[in-house]
Design a protein around this motif. Structure first.
Motif, PDB file in Angstrom:
ATOM      1  N   ASP A 231     -14.697   2.930  -0.301  1.00 57.10           N
ATOM      2  CA  ASP A 231     -13.801   2.690   0.819  1.00 57.10           C
ATOM      3  C   ASP A 231     -14.689   2.383   2.021  1.00 57.10           C
ATOM      4  OD1 ASP A 231     -11.817   2.504   2.644  1.00 57.10           O
ATOM      5  OD2 ASP A 231     -11.262   4.622   2.629  1.00 57.10           O
ATOM      6  N   GLY A 232     -14.948   1.084   2.210  1.00 55.05           N
ATOM      7  CA  GLY A 232     -15.969   0.695   3.166  1.00 55.05           C
ATOM      8  C   GLY A 232     -17.329   0.938   2.537  1.00 55.05           C
TER       9      GLY A 232
ATOM     10  N   GLU B 143      -6.700  -7.370   1.947  1.00 57.04           N
ATOM     11  CA  GLU B 143      -6.839  -7.248   3.401  1.00 57.04           C
ATOM     12  C   GLU B 143      -7.870  -8.235   3.938  1.00 57.04           C
ATOM     13  OE1 GLU B 143      -8.546  -6.113   7.120  1.00 57.04           O
ATOM     14  OE2 GLU B 143      -9.587  -5.903   5.199  1.00 57.04           O
ATOM     15  N   ALA B 144      -8.963  -8.424   3.191  1.00 54.96           N
ATOM     16  CA  ALA B 144      -9.989  -9.368   3.626  1.00 54.96           C
ATOM     17  C   ALA B 144      -9.467 -10.802   3.600  1.00 54.96           C
ATOM     18  CB  ALA B 144     -11.229  -9.241   2.741  1.00 54.96           C
TER      19      ALA B 144
ATOM     20  N   ARG C 279      -8.396  -3.779  -0.555  1.00 59.33           N
ATOM     21  CA  ARG C 279      -9.443  -4.259   0.344  1.00 59.33           C
ATOM     22  C   ARG C 279      -9.648  -5.771   0.205  1.00 59.33           C
ATOM     23  NH1 ARG C 279     -12.181  -0.535   3.058  1.00 59.33           N
ATOM     24  NH2 ARG C 279     -13.796  -2.062   3.540  1.00 59.33           N
ATOM     25  N   THR C 280      -9.559  -6.297  -1.012  1.00 57.10           N
ATOM     26  CA  THR C 280      -9.702  -7.745  -1.179  1.00 57.10           C
ATOM     27  C   THR C 280      -8.505  -8.479  -0.583  1.00 57.10           C
ATOM     28  OG1 THR C 280      -8.720  -7.590  -3.399  1.00 57.10           O
ATOM     29  CG2 THR C 280     -11.112  -7.505  -3.240  1.00 57.10           C
TER      30      THR C 280
ATOM     31  N   LYS D  29       0.833  -1.203   0.000  1.00 58.89           N
ATOM     32  CA  LYS D  29       0.000   0.000   0.000  1.00 58.89           C
ATOM     33  C   LYS D  29       0.868   1.254   0.000  1.00 58.89           C
ATOM     34  CE  LYS D  29      -3.726   2.298   2.536  1.00 58.89           C
ATOM     35  NZ  LYS D  29      -4.593   2.254   3.744  1.00 58.89           N
TER      36      LYS D  29
ATOM     37  N   MET E 123      -7.373   0.728  -4.584  1.00 61.40           N
ATOM     38  CA  MET E 123      -8.094   0.646  -3.317  1.00 61.40           C
ATOM     39  C   MET E 123      -8.909  -0.640  -3.226  1.00 61.40           C
ATOM     40  SD  MET E 123     -10.611   3.466  -1.631  1.00 61.40           S
ATOM     41  CE  MET E 123      -9.246   4.622  -1.696  1.00 61.40           C
ATOM     42  N   SER E 124      -9.568  -1.008  -4.335  1.00 62.64           N
ATOM     43  CA  SER E 124     -10.390  -2.222  -4.300  1.00 62.64           C
ATOM     44  C   SER E 124      -9.519  -3.467  -4.149  1.00 62.64           C
ATOM     45  CB  SER E 124     -11.220  -2.317  -5.577  1.00 62.64           C
ATOM     46  OG  SER E 124     -10.385  -2.345  -6.727  1.00 62.64           O
TER      47      SER E 124
END
Length: 542
Positions: free
Chosen positions: A398-399, A214-215, A211-212, A200, A207-208
């Motif tokens: 973002d969220g 991080e999940a 997030r994937t 990052k 960003m997407s």
């Protein structure tokens, strides 16, 4: 033979020896006598004369690396109860007693000595083999490099204490390059967090995608693998994680089918990890462990060559009349990705013509932009003179908060030609927005975005998808996702006779195979035309 000197009972006795450990003992005793000479000790000059007879290369061997020794242990004792040890007459007998080695490792970082022993060897040869290997490892650091010697000592101390196999030369060399001892190695969870933060920070993740990633780490890899030390992660640990995911999926299905509302509520927002999701999560782990290999933290990637479940077919299927009938009868969607026929697309556009965002639906249906790219399009990105649009950004979540971000890939940022009809519709939409902005006055959220909410605020991508699903349902059409309009745009272009290379450029795919495999569906009419053409070129006698 070299004349060496040993001490016993305060007097000097001469004996013959060719072992370097005797020379080292002699040299160290000379240093001790020079500094601390007891009253009963022999003359230090006599010791010095004996040391002078030791060859220079032997002095270097004696004082540069620990030598160690091998010894025998068994339960046989003398009549007085003393252990016989190496004097046992049965020590040559197979299976009687065990052999061990002892050696002094380099001092630790606090300056403390580290004499260590390792036993359990069936014979003297095996003990000598491991002792020689330890000597070779201890000789790897450069002379005087105490920091590296301490790292090697840490590695050997950990292996001996944990009763683990001795590390290979390549493993020790890799750890020396990394500068980490066993106690310094991070846990898998710590390393994955550090790797993701580094990706990052370098700005090479959208960003997407972040997030994937991080999940995947938070929901799967850290709970199952996070407690393991990175250098001890093995392939079977990852296979165990896959088994645990299968078990979780089975529990999830059971709880969803339960008659207890409380159980169903617990898993309301949890989705099973299907084959495609599992493969994606394993790709994240594989990429992170590749970085660990590059940083010399591990020798190889344990996530290589995993037998992963095959993903579901991602090729799009058309909503033919037969499939629509089965869906209406059973409620089951026949494929993971469904695409409307040209007639169904036309019915949707006819229904949506009075909608405020009709230009957006039209653009998605014929040009194939991604949802975020259309939501992030600005008025200045549309060129009425050249009939082109420029993709410079996208609107992502973002969220739950919409934010502007870079396009999905470097190739996604491009200038795309559009038909004149599309330009006219976009121009009409921009004029209507200008009138709405003038009527709203100070209540308008001023921005350069082409598609906005009724008050000028940025569109919410998820709400836009829900609106599309609602409109399709109201129009009496079978369900598709908003992203499926991108698939449909490629299919419509191909059916109209557009070359595959042009369709690839419109969708901005780097590889043409991506366009073929994922985003094209050959309609029945197009398939019949190709078959008819093939029949026509075959000569027949009748």
């Amino acid at each position: 033979m070299i004349m060496a000197t040993s001490f016993r009972g305060g007097c000097l006795t001469n004996r013959l020896s060719t072992r370097a450990r005797d020379w080292r003992t002699l040299l160290r005793r000379r240093e001790h006598l020079t500094a601390h000479r007891p009253a009963h000790a022999p003359d230090a000059d006599a010791v010095a004369r004996a040391c002078a007879r030791i060859p220079c290369h032997c002095k270097e061997i004696a004082m540069s690396a620990p030598v160690g020794s091998v010894y025998f242990r068994c339960r046989c004792r003398t009549a007085d109860g003393e252990a016989l040890g190496s004097l046992c007459p049965r020590r040559k007998k197979a299976g009687h007693g065990t052999w061990s080695f002892r050696i002094e490792l380099p001092k630790d970082r606090a300056g403390k000595r580290r004499p260590r022993r390792r036993g359990g060897y069936p014979d003297e040869t095996a003990a000598h083999t491991d002792l020689d290997h330890v000597r070779a490892l201890l000789a790897m650091p450069e002379p005087g490099d105490e920091a590296t010697a301490a790292i090697v000592g840490d590695i050997l101390e950990a292996a001996i204490a944990d009763r683990q196999p001795l590390p290979t030369t390549e493993e020790v060399r890799r750890r020396i390059r990394s500068g980490l001892g066993p106690g310094d190695y991070p846990l898998v969870g710590e390393f994955l967090d550090h790797w993701l933060a580094d990706r990052k920070r370098r700005g090479n993740l959208s960003m997407s995608t972040f997030r994937t990633y991080e999940a995947a780490i938070r929901l799967y890899h850290r709970p199952y693998l996070g407690h393991l030390r990175l250098d001890r992660l093995r392939r079977w640990h990852i296979l165990d994680e896959l088994d645990e995911i299968d078990t979780f999926n089975a529990q999830l299905y059971t709880m969803r089918a339960s008659s207890d509302p409380a159980l169903r509520a617990l898993v309301r927002y949890r989705k099973p990890a299907g084959p495609t999701t599992v493969r994606h999560h394993m790709r994240v782990l594989h990429a992170a462990l590749n970085s660990a290999v590059a940083e010399h933290l591990i020798a190889s990637n344990p996530a290589e060559h995993l037998d992963l479940p095959s993903g579901s077919d991602s090729r799009a299927l058309l909503w033919t009349d037969e499939r629509v009938e089965r869906w209406e009868a059973t409620g089951r969607v026949p494929g993971r990705v469904m695409v409307w026929t040209p007639e169904q697309t036309g019915r949707f556009l006819d229904y949506a013509i009075a909608d405020r965002l009709y230009a957006l639906w039209y653009l998605l249906a014929f040009v194939g932009l991604r949802r975020g790219e259309a939501c992030g399009l600005e008025r200045g990105d549309v060129s009425r003179r050249t009939n082109t649009i420029t993709i410079r950004q996208q609107l992502l979540l973002d969220g739950w908060t919409p934010v502007l971000s870079q396009p999905k890939t470097a190739g996604s940022a491009a200038t795309v030609p559009i038909p004149g009809e599309v330009t006219d519709i976009l121009t009409a939409h921009d004029i209507a927005c200008g009138m709405a902005r003038h009527e709203a006055g100070t209540g308008w959220h001023d921005s350069e975005l082409l598609f906005t909410e009724a008050d000028g605020a940025p569109l919410h991508p998820q709400k836009l998808s829900r609106q599309f699903s609602r409109m399709a349902r109201e129009a009496g059409l079978p369900p598709i996702s908003l992203h499926a309009l991108r698939h449909g745009a490629a299919t419509l272009a191909l059916e109209a006779g557009t070359d595959m290379k042009v369709v690839q450029a419109m969708l901005r795919h780097t590889m043409q195979s991506t366009t073929l495999d994922l985003y094209t569906t050959v309609s029945d009419q197009l398939g019949r035309t190709a078959t008819s053409n093939a029949i026509g070129i075959v000569p027949r006698s009748t």
